[in-house]
Write an enzyme that holds these catalytic residues in place. Structure first.
Site, mmCIF file in Angstrom:
data_model
loop_
_atom_site.group_PDB
_atom_site.id
_atom_site.type_symbol
_atom_site.label_atom_id
_atom_site.label_comp_id
_atom_site.label_asym_id
_atom_site.label_seq_id
_atom_site.Cartn_x
_atom_site.Cartn_y
_atom_site.Cartn_z
ATOM 1 N N LYS A 1 14.671 -53.651 -5.644
ATOM 2 C CA LYS A 1 13.357 -53.131 -5.272
ATOM 3 C C LYS A 1 13.356 -51.607 -5.149
ATOM 4 C CE LYS A 1 12.818 -56.143 -1.801
ATOM 5 N NZ LYS A 1 12.145 -56.896 -0.714
ATOM 6 N N HIS B 1 -1.451 -40.396 5.219
ATOM 7 C CA HIS B 1 -0.334 -41.231 4.766
ATOM 8 C C HIS B 1 0.123 -40.925 3.347
ATOM 9 C CE1 HIS B 1 -1.150 -43.365 8.410
ATOM 10 N NE2 HIS B 1 -2.225 -43.970 7.947
ATOM 11 N N ARG C 1 3.210 -46.975 6.851
ATOM 12 C CA ARG C 1 4.163 -47.339 7.913
ATOM 13 C C ARG C 1 5.433 -46.497 7.898
ATOM 14 N NH1 ARG C 1 3.943 -53.973 8.056
ATOM 15 N NH2 ARG C 1 1.689 -54.193 7.716
ATOM 16 N N LYS D 1 28.492 -73.531 2.137
ATOM 17 C CA LYS D 1 27.517 -72.837 2.982
ATOM 18 C C LYS D 1 26.554 -73.839 3.615
ATOM 19 C CE LYS D 1 27.576 -68.331 0.707
ATOM 20 N NZ LYS D 1 28.211 -67.681 1.859
ATOM 21 N N ARG E 1 11.879 -65.868 8.616
ATOM 22 C CA ARG E 1 10.772 -65.649 7.693
ATOM 23 C C ARG E 1 9.922 -66.910 7.615
ATOM 24 N NH1 ARG E 1 11.845 -61.358 4.242
ATOM 25 N NH2 ARG E 1 9.594 -61.441 3.820
#
Length: 270
Positions: free
Chosen positions: A58, A91, A110, A151, A260
């Site tokens: 990202k 901003h 933010r 896992k 989440r």
């Protein structure tokens, strides 16, 4: 939060306007992002030609002749092209002005994003330990199967781990698991190779479809051309808890996994 398709949409939107252009100056109105913008960014970047705009996970990598600007959009940031001299609103923290008369403007309400400078971006501490890109041949179901052995964690946070594969955020993990028919609560280590092969295919399909449609606009994401994404119109489960499954009509359930929110169909996903 902008996820991989939104960042790739931004890259595709801004790259044609940046590549080959020379930077005339950098205007920084607010340095206090997640990490402070370097004090000497204007000195380092001004006068340089932008060679290539890439994406890694990202992160956007704006490669100049010498050095690279590493940008992250944070929770609600965006990059878009504006005319040089357009008054900045609140901003709108950074303008990278080009000799073409356009400027790349960074907006981040933010201030959770980043603009950092590196001479060796792929070995930068933020990128060094990232897993493979999901839309490449380096990522497949065999990788998921091998890394999941032993896992006990739920499969959804497992596939959202950037060391396993990058860019599979909450929206697209939720949608891919639904498409693959896998309950997001199921232990990662208990899923068969065959089901992981299917899941990897669906991760690739969902991400590719989202990129094709310009990403998902759920709150405030806009692409590099100032346009929203339209993949939200095709969401099967994400954000639809309590509603009827589009496939079988069963009420979709909400659950929290890895801190989440997630949604799944108790009938379609096993």
């Amino acid at each position: 939060m902008p996820e991989l398709p939104e960042v790739e949409t931004t890259r595709r939107g801004i790259a044609p306007h940046l590549e080959g252009q020379r930077v005339s100056r950098v205007v920084v109105r607010e340095r206090r992002l997640r990490w402070p913008i370097p004090e000497d960014l204007d000195v380092r970047l001004s006068g340089q030609r932008i060679v290539l705009v890439e994406r890694r996970a990202k992160y956007l990598l704006i490669n100049a002749e010498v050095g690279t600007l590493i940008s992250h959009l944070g929770m609600s940031g965006n990059l878009r092209l504006v005319e040089v001299g357009l008054p900045a609103a609140k901003h709108e923290h950074v303008d990278i002005e080009l000799e073409s008369g356009m400027a790349l403007r960074y907006t981040d309400p933010r201030r959770f994003g980043a603009m950092l400078w590196s001479q060796d971006p792929h070995n930068h501490e933020l990128l060094l330990r990232l897993g493979p890109e999901p839309l490449t041949e380096l990522f497949d179901g065999d990788r998921l199967f091998q890394l999941s052995r032993g896992k006990s964690m739920a499969v959804k946070p497992f596939i959202m781990d950037n060391a396993v594969v990058v860019g599979v955020g909450n929206i697209y993990a939720t949608e891919a698991l639904f498409a693959a028919g896998i309950d997001p609560r199921r232990a990662a280590g208990g899923i068969s190779r065959g089901r992981y092969l299917k899941l990897a295919i669906e991760i690739k399909r969902v991400l590719a479809a989202a990129i094709e449609r310009g990403g998902t606009t759920l709150r405030d994401f806009i692409g590099g051309d100032g346009q929203p994404g339209y993949f939200q119109q095709e969401l099967f489960v994400y954000g639809r808890g309590g509603e009827a499954c589009k496939v079988c009509g069963t009420e979709l359930r909400n659950v929290v996994l890895g801190q989440r929110a997630s949604v799944f169909c108790p009938r379609c996903q096993r």
